[in-house]
Write an enzyme that holds these catalytic residues in place. Structure first.
Site, PDB file in Angstrom:
ATOM      1  N   ARG A 173     -12.125   2.577  -7.928  1.00 42.16           N
ATOM      2  CA  ARG A 173     -11.196   3.664  -8.312  1.00 42.16           C
ATOM      3  C   ARG A 173     -11.568   4.224  -9.680  1.00 42.16           C
ATOM      4  O   ARG A 173     -12.308   3.602 -10.429  1.00 42.16           O
ATOM      5  CB  ARG A 173      -9.781   3.112  -8.323  1.00 42.16           C
ATOM      6  CG  ARG A 173      -9.381   2.702  -6.923  1.00 42.16           C
ATOM      7  CD  ARG A 173      -7.931   2.301  -6.853  1.00 42.16           C
ATOM      8  NE  ARG A 173      -7.618   2.025  -5.462  1.00 42.16           N
ATOM      9  CZ  ARG A 173      -6.413   2.081  -4.944  1.00 42.16           C
ATOM     10  NH1 ARG A 173      -5.382   2.413  -5.698  1.00 42.16           N
ATOM     11  NH2 ARG A 173      -6.222   1.821  -3.679  1.00 42.16           N
ATOM     12  N   ASP A 214       0.830  -1.214   0.000  1.00 39.24           N
ATOM     13  CA  ASP A 214       0.000   0.000   0.000  1.00 39.24           C
ATOM     14  C   ASP A 214       0.858   1.255   0.000  1.00 39.24           C
ATOM     15  O   ASP A 214       1.951   1.275   0.566  1.00 39.24           O
ATOM     16  CB  ASP A 214      -0.931  -0.018   1.220  1.00 39.24           C
ATOM     17  CG  ASP A 214      -2.053   1.006   1.087  1.00 39.24           C
ATOM     18  OD1 ASP A 214      -2.375   1.396  -0.055  1.00 39.24           O
ATOM     19  OD2 ASP A 214      -2.595   1.423   2.126  1.00 39.24           O
ATOM     20  N   GLY A 215       0.342   2.308  -0.611  1.00 42.71           N
ATOM     21  CA  GLY A 215       1.005   3.610  -0.580  1.00 42.71           C
ATOM     22  C   GLY A 215       1.557   4.062  -1.922  1.00 42.71           C
ATOM     23  O   GLY A 215       2.242   5.084  -1.998  1.00 42.71           O
ATOM     24  N   THR A 272     -11.197  -6.657  -4.329  1.00 42.73           N
ATOM     25  CA  THR A 272     -12.559  -6.591  -4.889  1.00 42.73           C
ATOM     26  C   THR A 272     -13.140  -5.185  -4.742  1.00 42.73           C
ATOM     27  O   THR A 272     -14.110  -4.846  -5.409  1.00 42.73           O
ATOM     28  CB  THR A 272     -13.492  -7.608  -4.191  1.00 42.73           C
ATOM     29  OG1 THR A 272     -13.312  -7.496  -2.770  1.00 42.73           O
ATOM     30  CG2 THR A 272     -13.182  -9.032  -4.611  1.00 42.73           C
ATOM     31  N   ARG A 291       1.881  -4.823   6.309  1.00 44.64           N
ATOM     32  CA  ARG A 291       1.179  -3.777   5.563  1.00 44.64           C
ATOM     33  C   ARG A 291       2.022  -2.505   5.593  1.00 44.64           C
ATOM     34  O   ARG A 291       2.455  -2.069   6.659  1.00 44.64           O
ATOM     35  CB  ARG A 291      -0.204  -3.471   6.121  1.00 44.64           C
ATOM     36  CG  ARG A 291      -0.883  -2.390   5.252  1.00 44.64           C
ATOM     37  CD  ARG A 291      -2.281  -2.075   5.596  1.00 44.64           C
ATOM     38  NE  ARG A 291      -2.828  -1.149   4.596  1.00 44.64           N
ATOM     39  CZ  ARG A 291      -4.045  -1.191   4.107  1.00 44.64           C
ATOM     40  NH1 ARG A 291      -4.874  -2.117   4.525  1.00 44.64           N
ATOM     41  NH2 ARG A 291      -4.447  -0.315   3.213  1.00 44.64           N
ATOM     42  N   SER A 309      -8.071  -4.351   5.295  1.00 41.77           N
ATOM     43  CA  SER A 309      -8.691  -4.097   3.991  1.00 41.77           C
ATOM     44  C   SER A 309      -9.113  -5.376   3.262  1.00 41.77           C
ATOM     45  O   SER A 309      -8.850  -5.538   2.065  1.00 41.77           O
ATOM     46  CB  SER A 309      -7.753  -3.249   3.116  1.00 41.77           C
ATOM     47  OG  SER A 309      -7.470  -2.019   3.741  1.00 41.77           O
ATOM     48  N   GLY A 327      -0.035   5.335  -4.498  1.00 42.66           N
ATOM     49  CA  GLY A 327      -0.633   6.599  -4.924  1.00 42.66           C
ATOM     50  C   GLY A 327      -0.012   7.777  -4.190  1.00 42.66           C
ATOM     51  O   GLY A 327       0.346   8.785  -4.796  1.00 42.66           O
ATOM     52  N   ARG A 368      -0.850   9.118  -9.980  1.00 42.42           N
ATOM     53  CA  ARG A 368      -0.878   7.956  -9.084  1.00 42.42           C
ATOM     54  C   ARG A 368      -0.330   6.697  -9.747  1.00 42.42           C
ATOM     55  O   ARG A 368       0.318   5.878  -9.109  1.00 42.42           O
ATOM     56  CB  ARG A 368      -2.325   7.678  -8.647  1.00 42.42           C
ATOM     57  CG  ARG A 368      -2.919   8.693  -7.689  1.00 42.42           C
ATOM     58  CD  ARG A 368      -4.380   8.337  -7.375  1.00 42.42           C
ATOM     59  NE  ARG A 368      -4.491   6.939  -6.944  1.00 42.42           N
ATOM     60  CZ  ARG A 368      -4.288   6.548  -5.682  1.00 42.42           C
ATOM     61  NH1 ARG A 368      -4.016   7.431  -4.742  1.00 42.42           N
ATOM     62  NH2 ARG A 368      -4.367   5.287  -5.365  1.00 42.42           N
ATOM     63  N   LEU A 387       9.989 -21.423  -4.043  1.00 44.29           N
ATOM     64  CA  LEU A 387       8.997 -20.568  -3.379  1.00 44.29           C
ATOM     65  C   LEU A 387       7.687 -20.509  -4.178  1.00 44.29           C
ATOM     66  O   LEU A 387       7.711 -20.467  -5.405  1.00 44.29           O
ATOM     67  CB  LEU A 387       9.595 -19.169  -3.233  1.00 44.29           C
ATOM     68  CG  LEU A 387       8.741 -18.042  -2.667  1.00 44.29           C
ATOM     69  CD1 LEU A 387       9.631 -17.086  -1.867  1.00 44.29           C
ATOM     70  CD2 LEU A 387       8.031 -17.259  -3.770  1.00 44.29           C
ATOM     71  N   HIS A 433       2.346   3.017  -8.962  1.00 43.81           N
ATOM     72  CA  HIS A 433       2.203   1.578  -9.202  1.00 43.81           C
ATOM     73  C   HIS A 433       3.421   1.060  -9.969  1.00 43.81           C
ATOM     74  O   HIS A 433       3.979   0.014  -9.650  1.00 43.81           O
ATOM     75  CB  HIS A 433       0.920   1.265  -9.976  1.00 43.81           C
ATOM     76  CG  HIS A 433      -0.331   1.719  -9.276  1.00 43.81           C
ATOM     77  ND1 HIS A 433      -0.558   1.452  -7.941  1.00 43.81           N
ATOM     78  CD2 HIS A 433      -1.408   2.427  -9.711  1.00 43.81           C
ATOM     79  CE1 HIS A 433      -1.738   1.989  -7.605  1.00 43.81           C
ATOM     80  NE2 HIS A 433      -2.260   2.584  -8.658  1.00 43.81           N
TER      81      HIS A 433
END
Ligand code: IPE
Ligand code: IPE
Ligand code: MG
Length: 243
Positions: free
Chosen positions: A71, A20-21, A66, A183, A191, A23, A33, A132, A37
């Protein structure tokens, strides 16, 4: 460099990340934004490499929830396309590194067919790999996962439900519960991520915005994990007697 205070014999088996973060990272730089990503890709693969090197066996990331359909349409379109490009660009390298790619999430009509095909290709290509397991939660919601599980249980006509029944009907019944959930971005919430699976996970919150998250942050999160006492409702472990 690996910090000397990290115990190599107590590395979490399954690490899951709420990336997260992105944007905010972009906004702080006066960028759109979506640039956040793009910048997040480097963090993702650096953390994946770091986890792999430490011998983590399961690594799961929350790529699209979901709720993320709420957005702006441009950002959603970007994310769909971006995830497809990452799969195309990285699957060969991941395959060569013996990494097994899997997906959890709902495959409803909003997910473009082409992306679904790419996900299937990546999963099929890497399914025999023994390193992995890299799970990408895409169009994933913890509540949706439980609803889908219960629906399939009902469809199967089960009369008696146990915890095992539910666990066996989750998107990936082989996926062990996460030991550590990280997170980023200073938000203290889940979330809708892995609601069933994280019942006893250790939660670590980092203030770093995801595009700034690096190996050092991963090591710090694992260190915090190792300093916790996982009691599972019992009493303190043998190395830390009560009192
Ligand atoms: C996480 O970053 C990426 C996705 C949810 C796809 P955000 O886009 O949520 O970034 P912030 O939280 O708005 O800064
Ligand atoms: C969670 O982040 C979803 C992903 C990282 C894919 P969000 O940014 O969507 O979560 P909220 O809106 O802050 O709760
Ligand atoms: Mg966010």
């Amino acid at each position: 460099m690996l910090p000397s205070d990290l115990d190599r014999s107590r590395i979490p088996n399954h690490i899951a990340c709420v990336m997260d973060g992105n944007g905010r990272w972009a906004e702080q730089r006066g960028l759109p934004r979506t640039d956040g990503h793009t910048a997040g890709e480097q963090a993702l693969f650096e953390v994946l490499d770091g986890a792999d090197e430490l011998g983590v066996e399961w690594f799961t990331v929350y790529a699209f929830s979901t709720e993320n359909w709420r957005r702006p349409v441009d950002e959603v379109q970007f994310l769909l396309r971006f995830n497809e490009e990452i799969l195309l660009g990285r699957q060969k390298e991941l395959h060569e590194r013996n990494i097994r790619i899997r997906f959890i999430g709902r495959r409803d009509r909003r997910v473009p067919r082409r992306l679904v095909r790419r996900m299937d290709e990546a999963a099929v290509l890497t399914r025999g790999n023994t390193g992995l397991t890299f799970t990408i939660a895409f169009n994933y919601g913890g509540r949706a996962e439980l609803v889908d599980a219960v629906q399939r249980i009902v469809d199967g006509g089960a009369k008696r439900i146990t915890e095992r029944t539910i666990a066996r009907h989750l998107y990936d019944p082989e996926m062990p519960d996460p030991d550590l959930v990280i997170r980023t971005s200073g938000e203290y919430r889940i979330s809708n991520f892995l609601l069933w699976e994280l019942a006893y996970s250790e939660l670590v919150f980092s203030d770093a915005l995801w595009p700034d998250f690096r190996r050092e942050h991963l090591y710090a999160a694992i260190k915090e994990f190792q300093d916790r006492d996982r009691r599972y409702g019992g009493v303190a472990g043998p190395d830390e007697p009560d009192g």
